[in-house]
Design a protein around this motif. Structure first.
Motif, PDB file in Angstrom:
ATOM      1  N   LEU A  91       0.829  -1.208   0.000  1.00 19.31           N
ATOM      2  CA  LEU A  91       0.000   0.000   0.000  1.00 19.31           C
ATOM      3  C   LEU A  91       0.863   1.257   0.000  1.00 19.31           C
ATOM      4  CD1 LEU A  91      -2.771   1.416   0.295  1.00 19.31           C
ATOM      5  CD2 LEU A  91      -2.514   1.160   2.784  1.00 19.31           C
ATOM      6  N   SER A  92       1.951   1.240   0.740  1.00 16.21           N
ATOM      7  CA  SER A  92       2.835   2.405   0.835  1.00 16.21           C
ATOM      8  C   SER A  92       3.432   2.775  -0.512  1.00 16.21           C
ATOM      9  CB  SER A  92       3.942   2.130   1.855  1.00 16.21           C
ATOM     10  OG  SER A  92       4.824   3.214   1.953  1.00 16.21           O
ATOM     11  N   LYS A  93       3.635   1.786  -1.396  1.00 16.28           N
ATOM     12  CA  LYS A  93       4.182   2.072  -2.720  1.00 16.28           C
ATOM     13  C   LYS A  93       3.233   2.905  -3.560  1.00 16.28           C
ATOM     14  CE  LYS A  93       6.837  -2.244  -2.875  1.00 16.28           C
ATOM     15  NZ  LYS A  93       7.021  -3.543  -3.579  1.00 16.28           N
ATOM     16  N   LEU A  94       1.941   2.878  -3.231  1.00  6.19           N
ATOM     17  CA  LEU A  94       0.935   3.612  -3.994  1.00  6.19           C
ATOM     18  C   LEU A  94       0.622   4.973  -3.407  1.00  6.19           C
ATOM     19  CD1 LEU A  94      -1.547   0.652  -4.582  1.00  6.19           C
ATOM     20  CD2 LEU A  94       0.375   1.362  -6.002  1.00  6.19           C
ATOM     21  N   ILE A  95       1.133   5.266  -2.216  1.00  7.30           N
ATOM     22  CA  ILE A  95       0.844   6.539  -1.555  1.00  7.30           C
ATOM     23  C   ILE A  95       2.145   7.313  -1.426  1.00  7.30           C
ATOM     24  CG2 ILE A  95      -0.002   7.630   0.547  1.00  7.30           C
ATOM     25  CD1 ILE A  95      -1.802   5.261   1.002  1.00  7.30           C
ATOM     26  N   PRO A  96       2.269   8.457  -2.089  1.00  5.43           N
ATOM     27  CA  PRO A  96       3.531   9.201  -2.047  1.00  5.43           C
ATOM     28  C   PRO A  96       3.891   9.619  -0.618  1.00  5.43           C
ATOM     29  CG  PRO A  96       2.063  10.039  -3.763  1.00  5.43           C
ATOM     30  CD  PRO A  96       1.259   9.099  -2.930  1.00  5.43           C
ATOM     31  N   LYS A  97       5.186   9.607  -0.349  1.00  6.02           N
ATOM     32  CA  LYS A  97       5.761  10.057   0.921  1.00  6.02           C
ATOM     33  C   LYS A  97       5.095   9.359   2.109  1.00  6.02           C
ATOM     34  CE  LYS A  97       9.067  12.891   2.230  1.00  6.02           C
ATOM     35  NZ  LYS A  97       8.893  14.302   2.478  1.00  6.02           N
ATOM     36  N   SER A  98       5.072   8.043   2.090  1.00  6.39           N
ATOM     37  CA  SER A  98       4.524   7.265   3.212  1.00  6.39           C
ATOM     38  C   SER A  98       5.553   6.235   3.626  1.00  6.39           C
ATOM     39  CB  SER A  98       3.210   6.586   2.822  1.00  6.39           C
ATOM     40  OG  SER A  98       3.424   5.662   1.769  1.00  6.39           O
ATOM     41  N   VAL A  99       5.499   5.828   4.904  1.00  4.43           N
ATOM     42  CA  VAL A  99       6.415   4.813   5.419  1.00  4.43           C
ATOM     43  C   VAL A  99       5.615   3.807   6.230  1.00  4.43           C
ATOM     44  CG1 VAL A  99       8.469   6.274   5.467  1.00  4.43           C
ATOM     45  CG2 VAL A  99       6.939   6.226   7.437  1.00  4.43           C
ATOM     46  N   VAL A 100       6.219   2.626   6.420  1.00  3.26           N
ATOM     47  CA  VAL A 100       5.581   1.545   7.178  1.00  3.26           C
ATOM     48  C   VAL A 100       6.548   1.071   8.249  1.00  3.26           C
ATOM     49  CG1 VAL A 100       4.519  -0.745   7.052  1.00  3.26           C
ATOM     50  CG2 VAL A 100       4.299   0.836   5.125  1.00  3.26           C
ATOM     51  N   GLY A 101       6.037   0.871   9.461  1.00  2.00           N
ATOM     52  CA  GLY A 101       6.850   0.352  10.547  1.00  2.00           C
ATOM     53  C   GLY A 101       6.147  -0.801  11.236  1.00  2.00           C
ATOM     54  N   GLU A 102       6.938  -1.709  11.805  1.00  3.20           N
ATOM     55  CA  GLU A 102       6.361  -2.879  12.464  1.00  3.20           C
ATOM     56  C   GLU A 102       6.031  -2.543  13.912  1.00  3.20           C
ATOM     57  OE1 GLU A 102       7.435  -7.550  13.524  1.00  3.20           O
ATOM     58  OE2 GLU A 102       8.619  -6.431  12.023  1.00  3.20           O
ATOM     59  N   LEU A 103       4.788  -2.701  14.276  1.00  6.09           N
ATOM     60  CA  LEU A 103       4.286  -2.396  15.606  1.00  6.09           C
ATOM     61  C   LEU A 103       4.287  -3.666  16.454  1.00  6.09           C
ATOM     62  CD1 LEU A 103       2.889   0.035  17.152  1.00  6.09           C
ATOM     63  CD2 LEU A 103       0.719  -1.013  16.477  1.00  6.09           C
ATOM     64  N   SER A 104       4.754  -3.540  17.701  1.00  6.39           N
ATOM     65  CA  SER A 104       4.705  -4.692  18.603  1.00  6.39           C
ATOM     66  C   SER A 104       3.247  -4.989  18.973  1.00  6.39           C
ATOM     67  CB  SER A 104       5.524  -4.414  19.860  1.00  6.39           C
ATOM     68  OG  SER A 104       5.009  -3.294  20.552  1.00  6.39           O
ATOM     69  N   LYS A 105       3.020  -6.162  19.530  1.00  9.31           N
ATOM     70  CA  LYS A 105       1.647  -6.584  19.800  1.00  9.31           C
ATOM     71  C   LYS A 105       0.909  -5.660  20.756  1.00  9.31           C
ATOM     72  CE  LYS A 105       2.355 -11.488  18.802  1.00  9.31           C
ATOM     73  NZ  LYS A 105       2.247 -12.872  19.301  1.00  9.31           N
ATOM     74  N   ASP A 106       1.639  -5.025  21.676  1.00  8.56           N
ATOM     75  CA  ASP A 106       0.980  -4.138  22.640  1.00  8.56           C
ATOM     76  C   ASP A 106       1.315  -2.674  22.397  1.00  8.56           C
ATOM     77  OD1 ASP A 106       3.601  -4.204  23.282  1.00  8.56           O
ATOM     78  OD2 ASP A 106       3.307  -4.595  25.431  1.00  8.56           O
ATOM     79  N   SER A 107       1.905  -2.349  21.197  1.00  8.38           N
ATOM     80  CA  SER A 107       2.268  -0.976  20.824  1.00  8.38           C
ATOM     81  C   SER A 107       3.310  -0.364  21.741  1.00  8.38           C
ATOM     82  CB  SER A 107       1.015  -0.071  20.805  1.00  8.38           C
ATOM     83  OG  SER A 107       0.127  -0.463  19.790  1.00  8.38           O
ATOM     84  N   SER A 108       4.107  -1.172  22.432  1.00 10.32           N
ATOM     85  CA  SER A 108       5.103  -0.625  23.347  1.00 10.32           C
ATOM     86  C   SER A 108       6.216   0.111  22.597  1.00 10.32           C
ATOM     87  CB  SER A 108       5.691  -1.753  24.204  1.00 10.32           C
ATOM     88  OG  SER A 108       6.265  -2.760  23.370  1.00 10.32           O
ATOM     89  N   ASN A 109       6.416  -0.184  21.323  1.00 10.26           N
ATOM     90  CA  ASN A 109       7.493   0.467  20.563  1.00 10.26           C
ATOM     91  C   ASN A 109       6.989   1.590  19.675  1.00 10.26           C
ATOM     92  OD1 ASN A 109       6.118  -1.163  18.718  1.00 10.26           O
ATOM     93  ND2 ASN A 109       7.963  -1.455  17.463  1.00 10.26           N
ATOM     94  N   VAL A 110       5.756   2.046  19.888  1.00  3.61           N
ATOM     95  CA  VAL A 110       5.166   3.019  18.969  1.00  3.61           C
ATOM     96  C   VAL A 110       5.922   4.349  18.990  1.00  3.61           C
ATOM     97  CG1 VAL A 110       3.500   3.870  20.668  1.00  3.61           C
ATOM     98  CG2 VAL A 110       2.993   4.031  18.215  1.00  3.61           C
ATOM     99  N   LEU A 111       6.442   4.768  20.130  1.00  2.40           N
ATOM    100  CA  LEU A 111       7.159   6.052  20.196  1.00  2.40           C
ATOM    101  C   LEU A 111       8.413   6.019  19.331  1.00  2.40           C
ATOM    102  CD1 LEU A 111       7.508   8.857  21.369  1.00  2.40           C
ATOM    103  CD2 LEU A 111       8.624   7.851  23.365  1.00  2.40           C
ATOM    104  N   GLN A 112       9.222   4.956  19.483  1.00  2.00           N
ATOM    105  CA  GLN A 112      10.436   4.857  18.672  1.00  2.00           C
ATOM    106  C   GLN A 112      10.092   4.689  17.192  1.00  2.00           C
ATOM    107  OE1 GLN A 112      13.552   5.329  19.838  1.00  2.00           O
ATOM    108  NE2 GLN A 112      14.141   5.290  17.669  1.00  2.00           N
ATOM    109  N   LEU A 113       9.006   3.978  16.921  1.00  2.57           N
ATOM    110  CA  LEU A 113       8.591   3.789  15.540  1.00  2.57           C
ATOM    111  C   LEU A 113       8.236   5.129  14.894  1.00  2.57           C
ATOM    112  CD1 LEU A 113       6.272   0.939  14.312  1.00  2.57           C
ATOM    113  CD2 LEU A 113       5.932   3.248  13.501  1.00  2.57           C
ATOM    114  N   ILE A 114       7.508   5.978  15.617  1.00  4.28           N
ATOM    115  CA  ILE A 114       7.129   7.293  15.082  1.00  4.28           C
ATOM    116  C   ILE A 114       8.365   8.150  14.845  1.00  4.28           C
ATOM    117  CG2 ILE A 114       5.932   9.441  15.636  1.00  4.28           C
ATOM    118  CD1 ILE A 114       3.833   7.767  17.101  1.00  4.28           C
ATOM    119  N   MET A 115       9.304   8.132  15.767  1.00  5.04           N
ATOM    120  CA  MET A 115      10.511   8.942  15.608  1.00  5.04           C
ATOM    121  C   MET A 115      11.344   8.477  14.406  1.00  5.04           C
ATOM    122  SD  MET A 115      10.244  11.271  17.789  1.00  5.04           S
ATOM    123  CE  MET A 115      11.811  11.970  17.301  1.00  5.04           C
TER     124      MET A 115
END
Length: 795
Positions: free
Chosen positions: A359-383
């Motif tokens: 999906l990201s290949k079809l949307i300009p200037k987008s990125v994808v990150g892997e989220l842990s099961k409980d979203s504990s890494n969401v802050l580092q992922l956003i940064m």
């Protein structure tokens, strides 16, 4: 409901379709930008009857507007030619009409950092006017400077289906930490929050009243009714407000796996006033642990109306028209995000990561990150995603008008960082703060624009724009237009670009002839050959007013000369190095020959020693013509050179092997010859090939150093025939085996045929047959219908 595999196939197919369109446009633009101007001038400009048609025919064409430039009877089309040809024919430079396009910078504020990123100028120039002549490319530069501390708006869009229960706990404490981390790299940060589940119709959610009130499995846990999209908190700098509003949220539930995330993304992009977006870097963090519904899935719930692409948030921030409109398509979502200049960050779990990467290949200037099961890494992922997005500079343009093509080139900060990783020449990766990147944009038109067109350029993720005013030059501005000009026989015509356009009833090059006298026999005699013979104007023009008006490339009093019938070299008239006049090439300086094919240069004849043709030939037409016995492009090879092999063969044999005619007195006969015996392959044809008296093959190379000769001798390498023997044995065994198999098969066939003949012979001699055999019973049973027989007897 669309499965994961179906969605992946759909996305890949859409991706290929867009790529082919991009490749088509990109390849057309790059071909125009790579055009060799010298090659485009050769044999490309053709005569044209007017200045406008002339400049539109080819970008190399020019028009001579000088009065009386063409001779008597010569067609006005001859005014259209290459600039060099018109100057050679005597047209003054100031009388040439040769319009060209050009870029003009109208606004160019200098690049600046601003204060904490606010008020920064990152894109320059800001406004350009580009004039295009059809077929002629024009180029201009675009510069981008990444500013430090550029403000950020971040909208957190969360999946609140029941499977995201653990993730909600992590997000409730996210606000302060996220603002603190982002403020370390940017001057101003605002954060907002929204959530989504799915459309509130079957089969997406249960419509049982109790389930609509409490869709979660356990009646004891906190749960809110299902909804499509809920805008909870507008963008704010208050971290406590974010944590407070998120703390009030509860999970909900739905029936199928895909969620209504596309509805939420589209509303977040369209409802800019409600969300509170400002003209800063806009980030949308999308978190989910499952796939998404897309256009067409709404039909499962009886929803057939396509999404209308408008904002439909009510006073409570809910997407009120969700049951009325189908899910948006991938294209609608991509277009809405691009138009709103929003950069999405897809934070998804590992199981659906491949789908969102497609999906990201079809949307300009987008990125994808892997989220842990409980979203504990969401802050580092956003940064990490923010750093990746802010360091990628991609230049985009609005839609092009018909007949205009574009190509890009980029300088990303050094030769080693010329273009993006994927070879995209409008993108630079890993751009640091305060680093400038430069783009070269080439535009080319193939037709005239009916009106000026505004073309807008922007760097994805930033709000600044470059506006390009596109104009086309498709006419001449000769400056000599006069009605009833005295030059045209005292006002009998209108003058424009050196050509008279006659009033009704007048004809001729200068409108000198009344139309009534056109058919006079006396006038026609002046258009024929001696004694009035031959066709009018040699069949290459019209007779007007007793004079020939030639057509095309013909010229002369009777149009007897054809200026397109000269000799050609490599398919080009006069080789492109001369002017054709009455069938004869008049060559430019330093060129001779019937087709001007002979160049006076000697570059191709120069030998490495500085001489011409190695001293064994003479240079003609920039090519070596060798003396007898010599050959090669520089006459550096000779047919008699191999006689040295014969002269040195005996010395090579006696010095290396001690055999041959000179074996008895080798040292005396070969006193000035040094023989070196070595091994190795023979590299080229300069080696001599000889045999000794005992028929041993050897090679030697003759090297002369002053009065001494060095012979480098190499005997033929003895091959190891072990492998040949092994292969021969294996091959023999295989052949013998095949022969034995065929022989056995043949013997069996012969035996079978003999036995069959014997069997047939014995069968014919039997006295018993089937009818006399008591054990034989026929396989046919005959049934008689007694009723049928009774009826037959009565009749």
């Amino acid at each position: 409901m669309m499965t994961l595999s179906m969605t992946l196939v759909f996305l890949v197919a859409l991706s290929k379709g867009e790529s082919e369109q991009d490749i088509k446009i990109s390849s057309l633009g790059k071909a125009a930008a790579r055009r060799d101007p010298d090659l485009s001038l050769l044999g490309s400009c053709q005569p044209a009857p007017s200045c406008r048609q002339c400049i539109l025919s080819h970008p190399s064409c020019a028009w001579c507007k000088q009065l009386n430039f063409t001779t008597v009877g010569e067609a006005a089309e001859r005014r259209c030619a290459l600039r060099e040809e018109l100057l050679a024919r005597g047209c003054p430079p100031e009388e040439l009409e040769e319009p060209h396009g050009k870029p003009e910078v109208l606004q160019n504020k200098p690049l600046s950092q601003g204060t904490h990123g606010e008020g920064a100028t990152q894109l320059a120039p800001q406004r350009i006017r580009v004039t295009l002549r059809p077929g002629e490319p024009q180029q201009f530069g675009v510069h981008f400077l990444r500013a430090k501390g550029y403000p950020v708006d971040l909208y957190y869009l969360m999946d609140l289906s029941y499977s995201m229960k653990d993730d909600l706990e992590q997000v409730r404490s996210l606000g302060q930490a996220l603002l603190t981390r982002l403020k370390n790299v940017t001057g101003s940060v605002r954060i907002g929050f929204g959530s989504f589940v799915d459309k509130t119709v079957l089969p997406f959610v249960s419509t049982v009243p109790s389930k609509l009130r409490h869709p979660c499995p356990s009646r004891l846990e906190r749960c809110q009714p299902p909804f499509s999209f809920h805008h909870v908190l507008p963008l704010t700098e208050d971290a406590k407000a974010f944590e407070r509003e998120v703390g009030r949220q509860n999970v909900s539930g739905n029936l199928d796996s895909p969620e209504g995330g596309f509805d939420a993304i589209l509303q977040a992009a369209l409802c800019q006033e409600q969300i509170g977006w400002k003209n800063v870097s806009r980030l949308l963090v999308f978190t989910s642990d499952d796939t998404f519904h897309t256009a067409g899935d709404g039909k499962l719930g009886g929803i057939f109306m396509p999404s209308d692409g408008r904002c439909h948030l009510d006073g409570n921030g809910l997407y009120s028209r969700s049951p009325d409109f189908d899910y948006p398509s991938v294209g609608q979502v991509a277009q809405a995000l691009s138009a709103a200049n929003i950069q999405p960050i897809f934070a998804v779990t590992s199981t659906i990561l491949p789908l969102y990467q497609e999906l990201s290949k079809l949307i300009p200037k987008s990125v994808v990150g892997e989220l842990s099961k409980d979203s504990s890494n969401v802050l580092q992922l956003i940064m990490d995603a923010y750093n990746s997005l802010s360091s990628t500079v991609t230049l985009e343009h609005s839609s092009l008008p018909a007949g205009v093509y574009i190509s890009y080139d980029s300088q990303c900060g050094g030769p080693e960082k010329r273009v993006g990783e994927a070879g995209d020449r409008r993108q630079c990766n890993d751009v640091r703060i305060n680093q400038m990147v430069n783009f070269s944009v080439t535009l080319q038109a193939t037709q005239c624009l009916p009106e000026p067109h505004l073309l807008r350029f922007k760097v994805l993720g930033f709000t600044e724009e470059l506006t390009v005013e596109l104009h086309t030059v498709c006419d001449c501005n000769c400056g000599d237009s006069k009605q009833h000009a005295p030059h045209c026989s005292g006002g009998q015509g209108h003058l424009q670009c050196g050509v008279c356009s006659c009033v009704p009833g007048r004809l001729g090059q200068l409108c000198e002839c009344p139309e009534a006298e056109l058919s006079s026999p006396d006038l026609e005699s002046g258009c024929r050959g001696p004694n009035g013979t031959g066709p009018l104007c040699s069949g290459k023009g019209r007779c007007q007013c007793g004079r020939c008006s030639c057509s095309g490339q013909s010229s002369g009093r009777l149009c007897e000369c054809d200026d397109a019938s000269c000799e050609r070299h490599k398919g080009i008239l006069c080789g492109g190095f001369g002017r054709c006049q009455c069938g004869v090439c008049h060559c430019h300086a330093n060129h001779t020959g019937r087709a001007c094919e002979c160049s006076g240069d000697t570059d191709n004849c120069a030998s490495p020693d500085g001489g011409l043709c190695s001293g064994h030939g003479h240079c003609k037409c920039n090519r070596c013509h060798c003396l007898d016995g010599y050959y090669g492009a520089l006459c550096d090879q000779c047919s008699g050179c191999k006689t040295s092999c014969e002269r040195h063969r005996d010395c090579a044999e006696c010095g290396a092997f001690g055999t041959g005619p000179l074996a008895a007195n080798c040292k005396v006969a070969c006193v000035n010859v040094t023989v070196i015996l070595d091994s190795g392959p023979v590299l080229d044809d300069n080696w001599c090939k000889e045999r000794t008296l005992d028929n041993q093959l050897f090679f030697f190379l003759v090297n002369t150093a002053g009065d001494r000769t060095v012979l480098q001798v190499r005997p033929q390498e003895k091959k190891d025939h072990t492998m040949d023997i092994v292969l021969g044995c294996v091959g023999g065994i295989v052949v013998v085996g095949v022969v034995l198999v065929l022989a056995y098969r043949l013997s069996v066939e012969i035996y079978d045929r003999r036995e069959y003949k014997r069997f047939e012979k014995e069968r014919l001699q039997l006295n018993w047959n089937q009818d006399n055999n008591p054990l034989y019973r026929s396989a046919i049973t005959t049934t008689v219908n007694p009723r049928f027989q009774a009826e037959s007897s009565l009749s």
